[in-house]
Write a protein that holds these residues in place. Structure first.
Motif, PDB file in Angstrom:
ATOM      1  N   ARG A   1      81.011  28.147 -27.574  1.00  0.00           N
ATOM      2  CA  ARG A   1      81.778  29.463 -27.602  1.00  0.00           C
ATOM      3  C   ARG A   1      80.810  30.495 -26.864  1.00  0.00           C
ATOM      4  O   ARG A   1      81.224  31.422 -26.074  1.00  0.00           O
ATOM      5  CB  ARG A   1      82.021  29.744 -29.252  1.00  0.00           C
ATOM      6  N   TYR A   2      79.411  30.190 -27.070  1.00  0.00           N
ATOM      7  CA  TYR A   2      78.300  31.635 -26.639  1.00  0.00           C
ATOM      8  C   TYR A   2      77.805  30.953 -25.347  1.00  0.00           C
ATOM      9  O   TYR A   2      76.929  31.869 -24.881  1.00  0.00           O
ATOM     10  CB  TYR A   2      77.263  31.567 -27.642  1.00  0.00           C
ATOM     11  N   SER A   3      78.016  29.826 -24.681  1.00  0.00           N
ATOM     12  CA  SER A   3      77.373  29.631 -23.428  1.00  0.00           C
ATOM     13  C   SER A   3      77.993  29.600 -22.349  1.00  0.00           C
ATOM     14  O   SER A   3      77.824  29.212 -21.195  1.00  0.00           O
ATOM     15  CB  SER A   3      76.534  28.044 -23.491  1.00  0.00           C
TER      16      SER A   3
ATOM     17  N   ARG B   1      84.210  46.879 -32.874  1.00  0.00           N
ATOM     18  CA  ARG B   1      85.024  45.617 -32.333  1.00  0.00           C
ATOM     19  C   ARG B   1      84.378  44.411 -32.587  1.00  0.00           C
ATOM     20  O   ARG B   1      84.919  43.307 -33.338  1.00  0.00           O
ATOM     21  CB  ARG B   1      85.644  45.929 -31.182  1.00  0.00           C
ATOM     22  N   LEU B   2      83.259  44.320 -32.062  1.00  0.00           N
ATOM     23  CA  LEU B   2      82.150  43.257 -32.113  1.00  0.00           C
ATOM     24  C   LEU B   2      81.985  42.776 -33.317  1.00  0.00           C
ATOM     25  O   LEU B   2      81.787  41.528 -33.635  1.00  0.00           O
ATOM     26  CB  LEU B   2      81.184  43.280 -31.052  1.00  0.00           C
ATOM     27  N   LEU B   3      81.674  43.694 -34.141  1.00  0.00           N
ATOM     28  CA  LEU B   3      81.301  43.219 -35.744  1.00  0.00           C
ATOM     29  C   LEU B   3      82.242  42.842 -36.450  1.00  0.00           C
ATOM     30  O   LEU B   3      82.080  41.669 -37.112  1.00  0.00           O
ATOM     31  CB  LEU B   3      80.952  44.793 -36.293  1.00  0.00           C
ATOM     32  N   GLN B   4      83.693  43.245 -36.116  1.00  0.00           N
ATOM     33  CA  GLN B   4      84.857  42.934 -36.779  1.00  0.00           C
ATOM     34  C   GLN B   4      85.084  41.349 -36.389  1.00  0.00           C
ATOM     35  O   GLN B   4      85.430  40.448 -37.240  1.00  0.00           O
ATOM     36  CB  GLN B   4      85.965  43.684 -36.652  1.00  0.00           C
ATOM     37  N   GLN B   5      84.708  41.033 -34.920  1.00  0.00           N
ATOM     38  CA  GLN B   5      85.178  39.772 -34.534  1.00  0.00           C
ATOM     39  C   GLN B   5      83.916  38.691 -34.692  1.00  0.00           C
ATOM     40  O   GLN B   5      84.168  37.521 -34.832  1.00  0.00           O
ATOM     41  CB  GLN B   5      85.049  39.693 -33.021  1.00  0.00           C
ATOM     42  N   ASP B   6      82.796  39.258 -35.353  1.00  0.00           N
ATOM     43  CA  ASP B   6      81.467  38.228 -35.509  1.00  0.00           C
ATOM     44  C   ASP B   6      81.982  37.288 -36.572  1.00  0.00           C
ATOM     45  O   ASP B   6      81.865  38.083 -37.900  1.00  0.00           O
ATOM     46  CB  ASP B   6      80.326  39.282 -35.708  1.00  0.00           C
ATOM     47  N   LYS B   7      82.090  36.157 -36.518  1.00  0.00           N
ATOM     48  CA  LYS B   7      82.116  35.020 -37.553  1.00  0.00           C
ATOM     49  C   LYS B   7      81.031  34.403 -37.828  1.00  0.00           C
ATOM     50  O   LYS B   7      80.965  33.621 -38.716  1.00  0.00           O
ATOM     51  CB  LYS B   7      83.347  34.217 -37.184  1.00  0.00           C
ATOM     52  N   ASP B   8      79.900  34.597 -37.258  1.00  0.00           N
ATOM     53  CA  ASP B   8      78.678  33.861 -37.209  1.00  0.00           C
ATOM     54  C   ASP B   8      77.530  34.393 -37.725  1.00  0.00           C
ATOM     55  O   ASP B   8      76.386  34.187 -37.784  1.00  0.00           O
ATOM     56  CB  ASP B   8      78.359  33.372 -35.929  1.00  0.00           C
TER      57      ASP B   8
ATOM     58  N   GLU C   1      72.676  45.534 -33.946  1.00  0.00           N
ATOM     59  CA  GLU C   1      71.570  44.927 -33.672  1.00  0.00           C
ATOM     60  C   GLU C   1      71.828  43.259 -33.691  1.00  0.00           C
ATOM     61  O   GLU C   1      72.914  43.090 -34.401  1.00  0.00           O
ATOM     62  CB  GLU C   1      70.497  44.887 -34.980  1.00  0.00           C
ATOM     63  N   VAL C   2      71.383  42.637 -32.794  1.00  0.00           N
ATOM     64  CA  VAL C   2      71.774  41.170 -32.695  1.00  0.00           C
ATOM     65  C   VAL C   2      70.674  40.570 -33.478  1.00  0.00           C
ATOM     66  O   VAL C   2      69.373  40.748 -33.086  1.00  0.00           O
ATOM     67  CB  VAL C   2      71.931  40.722 -31.109  1.00  0.00           C
ATOM     68  N   VAL C   3      71.126  39.556 -34.411  1.00  0.00           N
ATOM     69  CA  VAL C   3      70.072  39.055 -35.337  1.00  0.00           C
ATOM     70  C   VAL C   3      70.023  37.335 -35.178  1.00  0.00           C
ATOM     71  O   VAL C   3      71.073  36.742 -34.736  1.00  0.00           O
ATOM     72  CB  VAL C   3      70.149  39.593 -36.842  1.00  0.00           C
ATOM     73  N   GLY C   4      68.808  37.009 -35.805  1.00  0.00           N
ATOM     74  CA  GLY C   4      69.043  35.489 -35.859  1.00  0.00           C
ATOM     75  C   GLY C   4      69.151  34.536 -34.717  1.00  0.00           C
ATOM     76  O   GLY C   4      68.730  34.952 -33.561  1.00  0.00           O
ATOM     77  N   ASP C   5      69.785  33.490 -34.798  1.00  0.00           N
ATOM     78  CA  ASP C   5      70.210  32.599 -33.587  1.00  0.00           C
ATOM     79  C   ASP C   5      70.875  33.409 -32.469  1.00  0.00           C
ATOM     80  O   ASP C   5      71.234  33.109 -31.352  1.00  0.00           O
ATOM     81  CB  ASP C   5      70.860  31.316 -34.184  1.00  0.00           C
ATOM     82  N   GLY C   6      71.552  34.412 -33.017  1.00  0.00           N
ATOM     83  CA  GLY C   6      72.415  35.253 -32.125  1.00  0.00           C
ATOM     84  C   GLY C   6      71.562  35.855 -30.899  1.00  0.00           C
ATOM     85  O   GLY C   6      72.221  36.335 -29.878  1.00  0.00           O
TER      86      GLY C   6
ATOM     87  N   THR D   1      75.983  36.707 -23.782  1.00  0.00           N
ATOM     88  CA  THR D   1      77.395  36.763 -24.227  1.00  0.00           C
ATOM     89  C   THR D   1      77.587  37.855 -24.962  1.00  0.00           C
ATOM     90  O   THR D   1      78.894  38.482 -24.851  1.00  0.00           O
ATOM     91  CB  THR D   1      77.361  35.384 -24.840  1.00  0.00           C
ATOM     92  N   ILE D   2      76.675  38.287 -26.178  1.00  0.00           N
ATOM     93  CA  ILE D   2      77.209  39.370 -26.881  1.00  0.00           C
ATOM     94  C   ILE D   2      77.308  40.726 -26.022  1.00  0.00           C
ATOM     95  O   ILE D   2      78.175  41.631 -26.314  1.00  0.00           O
ATOM     96  CB  ILE D   2      76.132  39.384 -28.384  1.00  0.00           C
ATOM     97  N   ALA D   3      76.366  41.017 -25.247  1.00  0.00           N
ATOM     98  CA  ALA D   3      76.123  41.961 -24.290  1.00  0.00           C
ATOM     99  C   ALA D   3      77.504  42.202 -23.303  1.00  0.00           C
ATOM    100  O   ALA D   3      77.846  43.341 -23.250  1.00  0.00           O
ATOM    101  CB  ALA D   3      75.004  42.209 -23.262  1.00  0.00           C
ATOM    102  N   SER D   4      78.049  41.133 -23.083  1.00  0.00           N
ATOM    103  CA  SER D   4      79.020  41.186 -22.076  1.00  0.00           C
ATOM    104  C   SER D   4      80.325  41.785 -22.805  1.00  0.00           C
ATOM    105  O   SER D   4      81.360  42.041 -22.346  1.00  0.00           O
ATOM    106  CB  SER D   4      79.495  39.641 -21.757  1.00  0.00           C
ATOM    107  N   GLY D   5      80.219  41.770 -24.305  1.00  0.00           N
ATOM    108  CA  GLY D   5      81.449  42.546 -25.051  1.00  0.00           C
ATOM    109  C   GLY D   5      81.619  43.910 -24.584  1.00  0.00           C
ATOM    110  O   GLY D   5      82.596  44.452 -24.921  1.00  0.00           O
ATOM    111  N   PHE D   6      80.504  44.665 -24.207  1.00  0.00           N
ATOM    112  CA  PHE D   6      80.228  46.073 -23.947  1.00  0.00           C
ATOM    113  C   PHE D   6      80.673  46.338 -22.488  1.00  0.00           C
ATOM    114  O   PHE D   6      80.900  47.459 -22.135  1.00  0.00           O
ATOM    115  CB  PHE D   6      79.164  46.519 -24.314  1.00  0.00           C
TER     116      PHE D   6
END
Length: 449
Positions: free
Chosen positions: A8-10, A400-407, A418-423, A429-434
């Motif tokens: 999903r993230y790669s 929106r990204l917080l709501q979609q974050d399942k991990d 903030e992006v934390v842990g393995d994220g 990939t997370i940055a591309s959401g903006f």
């Protein structure tokens, strides 16, 4: 790492060395508009300069740069003449004489320049700009095609930092990417640089190359660490044969898959952290006493077209074919083809091919993405103070990204994102959401890990 999570993230996303990214630049930004932007930039802040040398003694098959192999030096002579003319043209557009705090030579192989031509470039830069005594002057080096005479010329130019290309020391991998280069060659160049007083040595290593394994990568890291560099830049190989036709010479069947690439990235990080280096952003590592590490602790890291940097200049001026720059108006990129670039300069035209004029929304989103890429976090409140309602789109996307974050990769309290842990491994990939432009047009990108 869970395979589904990795899948999903790669997915392919931009590297975010600019925002908007280069595929969204367009020909509506012309040399005339760039000249207007320059004429409105009176400082007083110092500039950063990038000088592109688009020639190599050999063509490495993995390379994604704008460059070409040459067998004779004559094309370089004409190109250096055009560079001198472009430097003068740009300097004349500024309303006042400007200071310079950083110069970076990239390519291609900048060390292909003869000592005489390098001296000519220093002379024209000194004629038109005030280069600060403390300026960082850096150059990218291919150890296979440099000697003591050339390095002495760079010492006279004033270099303070050198990025030495390693990629991989394994002979099988080197053959697969057409880059034979012994450890002894590389160590000799590093030793010479230090003898000339170059205080910063960076080593560039690439993972995800054909026939590369965890074991071969480990051997490369062990050899690289024995040279005691100040920094490492670790890049995941970007296989983009639709953009770089010479990459079709690489056997795709020999390329590591997503899971293997992730394991390589994790191995590199573990080894370098164990060796005492600090992780800087997504792919750089620096010793605690290095300026990049010090900037990390003070939240002063920046990211530009050269990657992670301590360069804080508001304006980056690009010189040479294909070079990219930025200023208050936006981004500009020069003509890529060297012949057309030289022709434009000889006709007295700023050789701009395309660019992007920035809105306040672009600036707010770009600052948020850069902060994520550098420090994995940003403040919506601070963006709103600088850009007003233009920052509202960032706040909406953060929610929106917080709501979609399942991990569990994201934290957001309405201000601090903030992006934390393995994220953090998947921050691209997370940055591309903006990214307000991602997915538009036909742009294709390399994988995110």
């Amino acid at each position: 790492m869970n395979k589904d999570l990795l899948a999903r993230y790669s997915a392919p996303v931009p590297r975010y060395t600019s925002y908007p990214t280069a595929p969204h630049f367009h020909d509506g930004v012309t040399g005339d508009l760039y000249g207007k932007w320059l004429s409105e930039d009176g400082g007083p802040d110092a500039l950063s300069l990038y000088i592109h040398i688009p020639f190599c003694d050999r063509l490495c098959w993995y390379c994604g740069c704008h460059t070409k192999q040459i067998k004779r030096y004559e094309p370089v002579v004409g190109y250096v003449g055009a560079l001198q003319a472009e430097i003068a043209m740009v300097a004349e557009r500024f309303p006042v004489r400007r200071r310079v705090e950083s110069i970076h030579f990239g390519g291609g192989s900048p060390t292909i320049l003869s000592p005489d031509d390098l001296a000519k470039l220093r002379e024209v830069l000194d004629r038109h700009f005030d280069i600060e005594p403390s300026a960082e002057i850096s150059v990218e080096i291919d150890p296979g095609f440099v000697d003591e005479i050339k390095l002495e010329a760079w010492r006279r130019f004033g270099i303070t930092r050198a990025s030495v290309g390693v990629q991989d020391f394994d002979p099988v991998v080197q053959k697969a990417i057409n880059r034979p280069q012994s450890f002894e060659q590389t160590a000799k160049v590093v030793k010479m640089l230090r003898s000339f007083g170059v205080g910063g040595i960076n080593l560039d290593i690439v993972y995800g190359l054909p026939h590369q394994t965890l074991e071969s990568l480990q051997r490369t890291l062990d050899l690289a660490l024995s040279m005691n560099p100040d920094r490492f830049a670790i890049f995941g190989y970007a296989h983009v044969p639709w953009m770089k036709k010479h990459q079709t010479l690489i056997d795709e069947a020999a390329l590591p898959g997503a899971e293997a690439r992730y394991e390589m990235a994790e191995r590199v990080s573990a080894v370098l952290l164990q060796a005492g280096y600090l992780a800087v952003g997504l792919d750089h590592f620096a010793r605690a006493e290095d300026s990049l590490a010090r900037a990390l602790t003070s939240q002063q890291i920046r990211r530009n077209f050269q990657g992670y940097t301590t360069d804080r200049a508001a304006s980056l001026i690009g010189f040479g074919a294909s070079s990219i720059g930025r200023n208050a108006g936006g981004h500009v990129q020069n003509i890529t083809a060297t012949g057309e670039y030289i022709r434009a300069v000889n006709e007295g035209r700023l050789p701009v091919a395309r660019g992007f004029a920035l809105s306040d929304t672009d600036r707010a989103v770009g600052e948020a993405i850069e902060a994520l890429m550098c420090h994995y976090s940003f403040s919506v409140k601070e963006l709103s103070q600088r850009y007003g309602v233009a920052a509202d789109v960032v706040k909406a996307d953060a929610a929106r990204l917080l709501q979609q974050d399942k991990d569990g990769f994201i934290r957001f309290d309405g201000d601090h994102f903030e992006v934390v842990g393995d994220g953090q491994r998947f921050v691209r990939t997370i940055a591309s959401g903006f990214d307000q432009y991602f997915g538009r047009g036909t742009a294709r990108h390399s994988v995110a890990v």
